[in-house]
Design an enzyme around this catalytic site. Structure first.
Site, PDB file in Angstrom:
ATOM      1  N   GLN A  20     -28.623 -32.284 -24.036  1.00  0.00           N
ATOM      2  CA  GLN A  20     -28.307 -31.032 -23.769  1.00  0.00           C
ATOM      3  C   GLN A  20     -27.339 -30.836 -22.826  1.00  0.00           C
ATOM      4  O   GLN A  20     -26.694 -29.586 -22.930  1.00  0.00           O
ATOM      5  CB  GLN A  20     -29.659 -30.450 -23.607  1.00  0.00           C
ATOM      6  N   ARG A  77     -35.758 -33.558 -12.751  1.00  0.00           N
ATOM      7  CA  ARG A  77     -36.113 -34.238 -13.991  1.00  0.00           C
ATOM      8  C   ARG A  77     -34.731 -34.438 -15.030  1.00  0.00           C
ATOM      9  O   ARG A  77     -34.313 -33.267 -15.321  1.00  0.00           O
ATOM     10  CB  ARG A  77     -37.215 -33.645 -14.558  1.00  0.00           C
ATOM     11  N   HIS A 123     -35.388 -38.400 -24.453  1.00  0.00           N
ATOM     12  CA  HIS A 123     -35.803 -37.006 -24.816  1.00  0.00           C
ATOM     13  C   HIS A 123     -35.065 -36.822 -26.203  1.00  0.00           C
ATOM     14  O   HIS A 123     -34.059 -36.192 -26.127  1.00  0.00           O
ATOM     15  CB  HIS A 123     -35.106 -36.177 -23.464  1.00  0.00           C
ATOM     16  N   ASN A 169     -40.445 -37.491 -24.021  1.00  0.00           N
ATOM     17  CA  ASN A 169     -40.858 -36.097 -23.692  1.00  0.00           C
ATOM     18  C   ASN A 169     -41.004 -35.456 -25.037  1.00  0.00           C
ATOM     19  O   ASN A 169     -40.683 -35.804 -26.370  1.00  0.00           O
ATOM     20  CB  ASN A 169     -39.425 -35.333 -23.500  1.00  0.00           C
ATOM     21  N   GLU A 170     -42.297 -34.599 -25.121  1.00  0.00           N
ATOM     22  CA  GLU A 170     -42.687 -34.247 -26.354  1.00  0.00           C
ATOM     23  C   GLU A 170     -42.922 -34.886 -27.608  1.00  0.00           C
ATOM     24  O   GLU A 170     -42.077 -34.545 -28.659  1.00  0.00           O
ATOM     25  CB  GLU A 170     -42.023 -32.720 -26.555  1.00  0.00           C
ATOM     26  N   ASN A 310     -45.505 -30.032 -20.821  1.00  0.00           N
ATOM     27  CA  ASN A 310     -44.599 -28.749 -20.869  1.00  0.00           C
ATOM     28  C   ASN A 310     -45.142 -27.533 -21.507  1.00  0.00           C
ATOM     29  O   ASN A 310     -45.940 -27.709 -22.351  1.00  0.00           O
ATOM     30  CB  ASN A 310     -43.605 -29.383 -21.913  1.00  0.00           C
ATOM     31  N   TYR A 312     -44.745 -23.395 -22.550  1.00  0.00           N
ATOM     32  CA  TYR A 312     -43.960 -22.222 -22.765  1.00  0.00           C
ATOM     33  C   TYR A 312     -44.591 -20.875 -23.067  1.00  0.00           C
ATOM     34  O   TYR A 312     -44.195 -19.805 -22.644  1.00  0.00           O
ATOM     35  CB  TYR A 312     -42.754 -22.436 -23.534  1.00  0.00           C
ATOM     36  N   GLU A 382     -41.841 -28.937 -17.714  1.00  0.00           N
ATOM     37  CA  GLU A 382     -41.028 -28.052 -18.145  1.00  0.00           C
ATOM     38  C   GLU A 382     -41.809 -26.727 -18.323  1.00  0.00           C
ATOM     39  O   GLU A 382     -42.916 -26.552 -18.671  1.00  0.00           O
ATOM     40  CB  GLU A 382     -40.491 -28.226 -19.726  1.00  0.00           C
ATOM     41  N   TRP A 432     -37.480 -25.273 -16.525  1.00  0.00           N
ATOM     42  CA  TRP A 432     -36.439 -25.245 -17.752  1.00  0.00           C
ATOM     43  C   TRP A 432     -35.757 -24.207 -17.800  1.00  0.00           C
ATOM     44  O   TRP A 432     -36.202 -23.212 -18.009  1.00  0.00           O
ATOM     45  CB  TRP A 432     -37.135 -25.763 -18.844  1.00  0.00           C
ATOM     46  N   GLU A 439     -29.088 -25.907 -26.811  1.00  0.00           N
ATOM     47  CA  GLU A 439     -30.530 -25.636 -27.307  1.00  0.00           C
ATOM     48  C   GLU A 439     -30.659 -26.209 -28.418  1.00  0.00           C
ATOM     49  O   GLU A 439     -31.235 -25.594 -29.371  1.00  0.00           O
ATOM     50  CB  GLU A 439     -31.013 -24.217 -27.056  1.00  0.00           C
ATOM     51  N   TRP A 440     -30.542 -27.527 -28.863  1.00  0.00           N
ATOM     52  CA  TRP A 440     -30.788 -28.259 -30.206  1.00  0.00           C
ATOM     53  C   TRP A 440     -30.385 -27.209 -31.540  1.00  0.00           C
ATOM     54  O   TRP A 440     -29.373 -26.820 -31.540  1.00  0.00           O
ATOM     55  CB  TRP A 440     -32.557 -28.618 -30.252  1.00  0.00           C
TER      56      TRP A 440
HETATM   57  C1  PNW Z   1     -38.589 -28.082 -25.343  1.00  0.00           C
HETATM   58  N1  PNW Z   1     -40.865 -25.240 -30.687  1.00  0.00           N
HETATM   59  O1  PNW Z   1     -38.406 -28.111 -26.807  1.00  0.00           O
HETATM   60  C2  PNW Z   1     -37.675 -29.301 -25.120  1.00  0.00           C
HETATM   61  O2  PNW Z   1     -38.278 -30.408 -24.191  1.00  0.00           O
HETATM   62  C3  PNW Z   1     -36.134 -28.946 -24.427  1.00  0.00           C
HETATM   63  O3  PNW Z   1     -35.064 -29.922 -24.702  1.00  0.00           O
HETATM   64  C4  PNW Z   1     -36.065 -27.536 -24.992  1.00  0.00           C
HETATM   65  O4  PNW Z   1     -34.676 -27.302 -24.607  1.00  0.00           O
HETATM   66  C5  PNW Z   1     -37.012 -26.250 -24.415  1.00  0.00           C
HETATM   67  O5  PNW Z   1     -38.261 -26.916 -24.967  1.00  0.00           O
HETATM   68  C6  PNW Z   1     -36.618 -25.079 -24.735  1.00  0.00           C
HETATM   69  O6  PNW Z   1     -36.787 -24.942 -26.234  1.00  0.00           O
HETATM   70  C7  PNW Z   1     -39.041 -27.198 -27.447  1.00  0.00           C
HETATM   71  O7  PNW Z   1     -40.043 -24.768 -31.785  1.00  0.00           O
HETATM   72  C8  PNW Z   1     -38.331 -26.956 -28.744  1.00  0.00           C
HETATM   73  O8  PNW Z   1     -42.072 -24.730 -30.622  1.00  0.00           O
HETATM   74  C9  PNW Z   1     -38.903 -26.171 -29.715  1.00  0.00           C
HETATM   75  C10 PNW Z   1     -40.488 -25.979 -29.630  1.00  0.00           C
HETATM   76  C11 PNW Z   1     -41.120 -26.068 -28.515  1.00  0.00           C
HETATM   77  C12 PNW Z   1     -40.487 -26.879 -27.547  1.00  0.00           C
END
Ligand code: PNW
Length: 479
Positions: A20, A77, A123, A169-170, A310, A312, A382, A432, A439-440
């Protein structure tokens, strides 16, 4: 609740990930990862972008460290690009000394500035060569040995300089988004309109199983060969959202919330802390969910020195009736709902379709994890937010990111409450992200940084208001 506090020595800082931010995708011998190739497939990334240049941290890492220092961070990190260190990835393939040196330099720079490095080994950027050679995660015998070899190369190179290691990671994202929905590399799915290869009913469970075993095997190597002399700790980072019932009066929705957590968090957490997959998963998935042999169980159970969390957001969850579809990965329910039965939204919109801030969910979830796993040491690895329309604003306005400041205030306060009132043993928090980055599948349109990155102006960095806000927040809470 204003008397909520965090420990004085609480470790706080910021997180990023290799693909990223680094760029330098073809420099000094780096090999492709599955994300380099995934980005080349038209339609996979929202803005058609990739991580070729990203934030240019491969060249600007000293600026990154200076920035961390300037905003008061105690820890950083970051993750390793496996194909930068071993371009072809495998245990018999050569190590790329220049690539390895990049990470040694970064760690030395961090330590020279009094910032604690926290390394994520993986990651999401698997070396493409390992995918081509034997199918990556899906080949247990080959993959586990190659991951362990990569981990050992890193442990050895860093020695006592690195005290915090995260294997993965995740893994939920790598397996569900990568092997069920096909939204992330390598894009496998049963949906033939999206991709020519994949079986959503079996591959995610197999990939997850092999990831768990390789995690356990790498931890064993760290404990047996490095821990005594280098003195670090090692764990895995799992993502998790909190879940609320779509209809709070429907016991089946209430039950579905628990099942949802089991299918997403306990899928990985239970084998590590309890030695096997949750019963609800076995019940629904039967033989499609692999069994642990006794040797595998011994590797996986007890393999966390700490739990990397992690987090959100929170979603509403609604049960489904009837048998689960073969490709279901949620626990036979509607997950990710943004409004409840009465149409009440869980929180304000952000730029990320899945992310609605709900700070109280953080306190609930960290307590759920703490209770289920007998009060493990937790590091939040995160937590952060995007902002609706941020990318369309002029720079001056982007720098005044009050929405993000409020997000952090709410979430970090909820964390302090969990630590103060709910007996949760959390010792660190990484926001984060340090800076806007790739952002993927959403490309660069979605920004998560506390620092603005000017992608057309040489990747120059400008701290936003939230960068300073975190330091103030932690200095008032950590006493
Ligand atoms: C995390 N979802 O990813 C990652 O660890 C990071 O690399 C990323 O940039 C960050 O959160 C913000 O998106 C996620 O679709 C990506 O639920 C997608 C999801 C959850 C976490």
């Amino acid at each position: 609740m204003s008397n909520a506090r965090l420990p004085k020595d609480f470790l706080w800082g910021f997180a990023t990930a290799s693909y990223q931010i680094e760029g330098g995708a073809h420099e000094d011998g780096r090999g492709d990862s599955i994300w380099d190739t995934f980005c080349r497939i038209p339609g996979k990334i929202a803005d058609g972008s990739n991580g070729e240049v990203a934030c240019d941290s491969y060249h600007q890492y000293k600026q990154d460290v200076a920035l961390l220092k300037q905003i008061g961070a105690k820890a950083y990190r970051f993750s390793i690009s496996w194909s930068r260190v071993i371009p072809l990835g495998g245990r018999n393939d050569p190590v790329n000394e220049k690539g390895l040196q990049y990470y040694i330099n970064l760690v030395d720079e961090l330590r020279a500035n009094g910032i604690e490095p926290m390394i994520t080994l993986f990651h999401w950027d698997l070396p493409q060569a390992l995918y081509d050679r034997y199918g990556g995660f899906l080949n247990k015998n080959e993959y586990v040995q190659d991951f362990v070899n990569f981990a050992r190369v890193m442990f050895k190179a860093m020695g006592p300089k690195v005290k915090f290691w995260i294997t993965y990671n995740e893994p939920w994202c790598s397996t569900i988004l990568g092997y069920s929905i096909g939204q992330f590399a390598p894009g496998h799915t049963s949906d033939r309109k999206k991709h020519h290869i994949g079986d959503s009913s079996t591959e995610p469970w197999l990939a997850g199983h092999n990831i768990l075993i390789s995690h356990g095997a790498a931890v064993k190597v760290y404990r047996e060969e490095f821990k005594a002399k280098d003195g670090g700790v090692i764990g895995i980072t799992l993502n998790g959202d909190w879940a609320l019932p779509w209809d709070a009066d429907d016991p089946e929705d209430v039950e579905a919330c628990q099942r949802k957590q089991e299918f997403s968090i306990a899928w990985y957490g239970d084998p590590i802390y309890k030695g096997d997959y949750p019963t609800s998963m076995r019940k629904q998935l039967g033989d499609r969910l692999p069994q642990f042999s006794e040797d595998e169980r011994a590797l996986v159970q007890g393999s966390n020195d700490f739990y990397g969390m992690n987090h959100y957001c929170t979603h509403y969850v609604k049960h489904k009736s009837g048998p689960a579809a073969p490709e279901d990965f949620t626990g036979n329910l509607e997950a990710g709902l943004l409004t409840d039965k009465n149409g009440t939204p869980i929180g304000p919109e952000t730029q990320s379709p899945w992310l609605r801030p709900y700070p109280q969910g953080f306190r609930k979830l960290i307590k759920w994890i703490s209770d289920r796993y007998d009060r493990p040491i937790i590091y939040v690895t995160e937590n952060g937010t995007s902002i609706k329309g941020e990318n369309d604003l002029p720079k001056e306005q982007i720098l005044e990111d009050d929405f993000r400041c409020e997000f952090f205030k709410g979430y970090v306060t909820a964390l302090a409450e969990a630590v103060t009132f709910d007996n949760v043993d959390c010792r660190g928090y990484m926001a984060w992200s340090l800076m806007d980055n790739f952002e993927w599948a959403e490309g660069y349109e979605t920004r998560f940084g506390v620092t603005y990155v000017d992608y057309v102006g040489g990747q120059k960095r400008y701290p936003k208001k939230s960068a300073k806000g975190l330091a103030e927040l932690f200095s008032s809470l950590c006493q």
